[in-house]
Structure formats: C-alpha cells, structure tokens
Design a protein around this motif. Structure first.
Motif, PDB file in Angstrom:
ATOM      1  N   TYR A   1      37.836  40.460  33.108  1.00  0.00           N
ATOM      2  CA  TYR A   1      38.311  39.279  33.826  1.00  0.00           C
ATOM      3  C   TYR A   1      37.613  38.022  33.329  1.00  0.00           C
ATOM      4  O   TYR A   1      38.249  36.975  33.135  1.00  0.00           O
TER       5      TYR A   1
ATOM      6  N   GLN B   1      38.991  36.795  30.080  1.00  0.00           N
ATOM      7  CA  GLN B   1      40.330  36.204  30.170  1.00  0.00           C
ATOM      8  C   GLN B   1      40.346  34.907  30.976  1.00  0.00           C
ATOM      9  O   GLN B   1      41.371  34.226  31.005  1.00  0.00           O
ATOM     10  N   ASN B   2      39.248  34.578  31.632  1.00  0.00           N
ATOM     11  CA  ASN B   2      39.201  33.412  32.505  1.00  0.00           C
ATOM     12  C   ASN B   2      37.946  32.596  32.198  1.00  0.00           C
ATOM     13  O   ASN B   2      36.891  32.792  32.820  1.00  0.00           O
TER      14      ASN B   2
ATOM     15  N   ASN C   1      43.985  39.335  43.556  1.00  0.00           N
ATOM     16  CA  ASN C   1      45.345  39.568  43.085  1.00  0.00           C
ATOM     17  C   ASN C   1      45.332  40.338  41.770  1.00  0.00           C
ATOM     18  O   ASN C   1      46.116  41.281  41.570  1.00  0.00           O
ATOM     19  N   TRP C   2      44.447  39.952  40.872  1.00  0.00           N
ATOM     20  CA  TRP C   2      44.337  40.632  39.576  1.00  0.00           C
ATOM     21  C   TRP C   2      43.897  42.087  39.745  1.00  0.00           C
ATOM     22  O   TRP C   2      44.414  42.990  39.089  1.00  0.00           O
TER      23      TRP C   2
ATOM     24  N   SER D   1      47.168  43.903  38.387  1.00  0.00           N
ATOM     25  CA  SER D   1      47.077  43.875  36.937  1.00  0.00           C
ATOM     26  C   SER D   1      47.121  45.289  36.360  1.00  0.00           C
ATOM     27  O   SER D   1      46.342  46.166  36.761  1.00  0.00           O
TER      28      SER D   1
END
Length: 445
Positions: A70, A73-74, A347-348, A352
């Motif tokens: 995560y 990606q962020n 949410n991820w 995901s």
C-alpha cells in the motif's frame, strides 16, 4: 489474564471519559463526524497512520506485506504496524485509547465493537460508505451490516468463518484410534475418544485441548445454542441457564480428569502460547477448537495436513449450534487525524484483489464475495479445505447471534479464569456457573 477496557477504566480513572469527550465531540454520537464531513486528503501532505492487529506469525508477515504494498502505491502515506497476540491485544488497545493514542486503523472483534462505539471511540463510517470511499456493494450480505450499531456503521467485516474442531489425523493414526464421524458424534464420544488417544500414545500426544480457554465463550455459546439457549439474547441479556453452563464445564472437568486433556498446568501453558503453540500445531495433540481461518497457521506449524470437523452434539443428531460470523472487523479510531486516508486504506483492504492475494483467507474467507470466488482456487491446501468446509456446513448452521452488549468483551477473560479454577479444583462447576453469571451480569449492566 488480560484485562479488557472496562478494567482499564478502573486503572485510568475518569481520564478516558474526558479524553473521549474532548477528542470525539462528547455525546454527539458521531464519533468524529466533523472529520468525516470535512475529510483529509493526500493533497494535505504526507500522512502517517498507525494500524493495529492481533494474530499469528503468519498473519503478521502477511499484514506487513499489505502495508509495504500500500505504501509503495500511495506516495506520502506511511503506515506504522502495531501487532501482538490476541491475549494482549485489547488490553493494549484499551490503554492507547484511554491515552488518546488509539491506532487509526484497528482490527476489531465482535465482542468489542459495541463497547468501543458506545464510548465514541470509533468513527462512524456511514459518510465514507455513502460517498463511495468505502465500497460495500460486493460484501457478503450475511455479514455486511454486522458492524452496525443502530443506524451507524462502526466496523467493516474482513471475512467470514466458523468456530470448529480441528484434528490431526496423523495423531489418531499413531494412536490407532478411528477419527469420529462429525455428523453424529456426541460430546461424550469426543471426550472418550480423546482419552483413548492420550492413553494409546502413552501421553506423547494429548487427545484434545481445553474447551474453556481458547475461544471458551464461543465454545460454550455453541453448546448453549444446541440447547435452545444463547450467550446473549436479542435484547443483550444473558440467554443461558446456570445448569447448562455447569453441564458444559462438567464435560471439561471430565476431559481433564480422564487424561483427554493435558494436566491443568500444561493446559494453561499451551493456551498462553496462542495459535503457534496449539497442540495440533505442534504434533502434541489430536484435536482443539479454532476458527476456520486459523487452519493455515495451524497447518504451517504442524507441517502436515489437519482436518476441520463439526462440533459434537448432545444427541449425536447433527443439530449444531454452530454459525458463521464475521471473522473480525476493520474499524477507524475517532481520534484518527487522517480519517479519509484511513477509510481509503480500509476500502483497499477489503476490495483490492492484490490485498486478498496476500492475506488470502487468514482473516476469514474474504468478505468481498467476488474476490472470494476468485481467490478460492489460489489458496493453499489448508485454505481450500477451509473454503470447502464452510461451504459444506453452511446449510446446517444456525443464524448468527445478535451483536453482544457493551461489556461482552469481559466474558472471555471471566470464562478463562473460572475454567482454570475448575481445572485446579479451586471451585465446583456449580459454584463457578453461578459466580460466572453474576460477574457477566455486572459486566453488561
């Protein structure tokens, strides 16, 4: 014994109430509603959040992989992992919450959701669900709303599982004892068979792990539901009789005295070792009681195939008290300084495909049913066995119990304490049952 939040309240005095009133807007019921409305986005600059969970070494490794992915990606998001075993988790969470330093994203349990929500310690996720930040459209309808308290959603389930009997067929074979038929076995047969295993192996392997310690309240709940009772009824009141509890503890006592279980001192030592030191995970026992999502960790420890079985029944008629439940939940602290980013993370975690590919079924069969179907063929043999078992037993299961009342988080520790006292001959099962009911009533009053 771990102490739950109400006990910590006694230690922290009135500080927690003051902290929550200041941090959460007091009795507005929103638990951080203003932050949810205004939001905090990545445009505001770098974000650092703490994320807490309990579990086995397997879960710790998988969750760290989630965090690493995560963050990669962020850009600008840093997640600090905070993990421990279940025995210490809620004691630790209570302490940090009382000090106004609760982790932003936290793993939660059915026993505690209402407790934390009622104390304004959790963020109402409804605004994030309504605006699509947290997508709940593909969540299993059977558990999708289990994190709701009245009209507010305070927790999102990670997946579904069932409390089950886990056996090591190799130990049964070593003992020359046939594996019972779980469609028709009784509680008496379970204890008798376990005692045979212990005797046949000369004590090298024990027949079963204690019922009243690991998951003891759930174990008893299944027994009570078989008798038309419940741990708590729909109104949040005690739903069982002292006689039913005494009968169940009598089974535990017989298992200990017959040698089906290890001696009390060993039993306590094994329990304190958690899933990694379970009898079936260390080739020291034929059976124990675990959630279906724990099968991969147990199997990894054992180094050989383990098997899931239904709980026994009083009459051997298969009319079980078992049920599907949310394996656990993701929740967000009302103190979280980056609630929007925390909601995006939740949410991820549930939606995901990349996340599910990492965690697989460790936090239950994925709550997102589309991802569950996709991931099932990719699971290791233990994970696939858990999927098959849940699918097989689901038609025969009872409906999930009602969300337990505030204070229910204390029940497991109370159950463990009295189970130990019974095993060490410090109290009779009858007296323990009466005292247990009195303490539980006080905890939920």
């Amino acid at each position: 014994m771990r102490r739950t939040w109400p006990t910590r309240l006694g230690v922290a005095g009135g500080v927690l109430g003051l902290l929550l009133t200041t941090a959460c807007g007091g009795g507005d019921g929103g638990g951080g509603g203003q932050a949810a409305e205004e939001g905090t986005t990545r445009d505001d600059g770098p974000v650092t959040m703490r994320m807490s969970w309990w579990g086995s070494d397997t879960r710790h490794a998988a969750t760290q992989q989630l965090i690493d992915l995560y963050q990669s990606q962020n850009e600008g998001v840093t997640i600090e992992g905070d993990f421990t075993g279940f025995a210490d988790y809620f004691d630790r969470l209570a302490t940090s919450t009382a000090g106004g330093e609760a982790p932003c994203v936290q793993q939660q349990d059915t026993r505690y959701v209402r407790e934390y929500a009622d104390r304004n310690a959790l963020l109402d996720l409804t605004p994030y669900i309504e605006d699509g930040t947290i997508d709940t459209s593909n969540l299993d309808e059977a558990v999708a709303d289990t994190g709701k308290v009245e009209d507010a959603t305070y927790a999102i389930p990670t997946g579904v599982n069932a409390f089950s009997t886990v056996i090591d067929p190799a130990v049964y074979a070593q003992a020359g004892v046939p594996v019972p038929d779980d469609a028709s076995w009784t509680w008496e047969e379970m204890v008798d068979t376990a005692a045979q295993v212990t005797q046949a192996t000369g004590g090298q392997a024990w027949g079963m792990q204690a019922m009243g310690l690991n998951g003891g309240d759930t174990n008893f709940e299944i027994y009570a539901r078989e008798h038309g009772e419940a741990l708590f009824d729909e109104d949040g009141q005690i739903g069982f009789t002292a006689e039913t509890l005494a009968d169940w503890w009598t089974i535990e006592k017989q298992a200990s005295e017959s040698g089906a279980e290890p001696p009390p001192s060993t039993t306590v030592e094994v329990f304190n070792g958690g899933v990694d030191q379970a009898l079936v995970a260390t080739a020291r026992g034929a059976s124990g009681f675990w959630w279906t999502n724990e099968l991969p960790a147990l199997t990894a420890g054992a180094g050989r195939e383990l098997q899931l079985m239904r709980f026994p029944t009083e009459e051997g008629d298969g009319q079980t008290g078992m049920y599907l439940k949310p394996a656990m939940f993701w929740a967000i602290s009302s103190d979280c300084e980056s609630p929007q980013e925390a909601a995006l993370l939740v949410n991820w975690l549930i939606n995901s495909e990349e996340a599910v590919n990492i965690v697989k079924a460790d936090r239950g069969l994925p709550v997102n049913t589309e991802l569950r179907d996709q991931i099932a063929p990719q699971l290791d043999p233990a994970g696939q066995a858990a999927v098959a078992f849940v699918e097989e037993i689901t038609p025969d299961l009872q409906d999930p119990p009602a969300l337990p009342p505030q204070g229910a988080g204390e029940v497991q520790a109370i159950m463990q304490r009295y189970t130990e006292q019974i095993l060490f001959d410090q109290v009779s099962v009858e007296d323990a049952a009466e005292q247990f009911m009195t303490e539980v009533q006080s905890a939920i009053a």
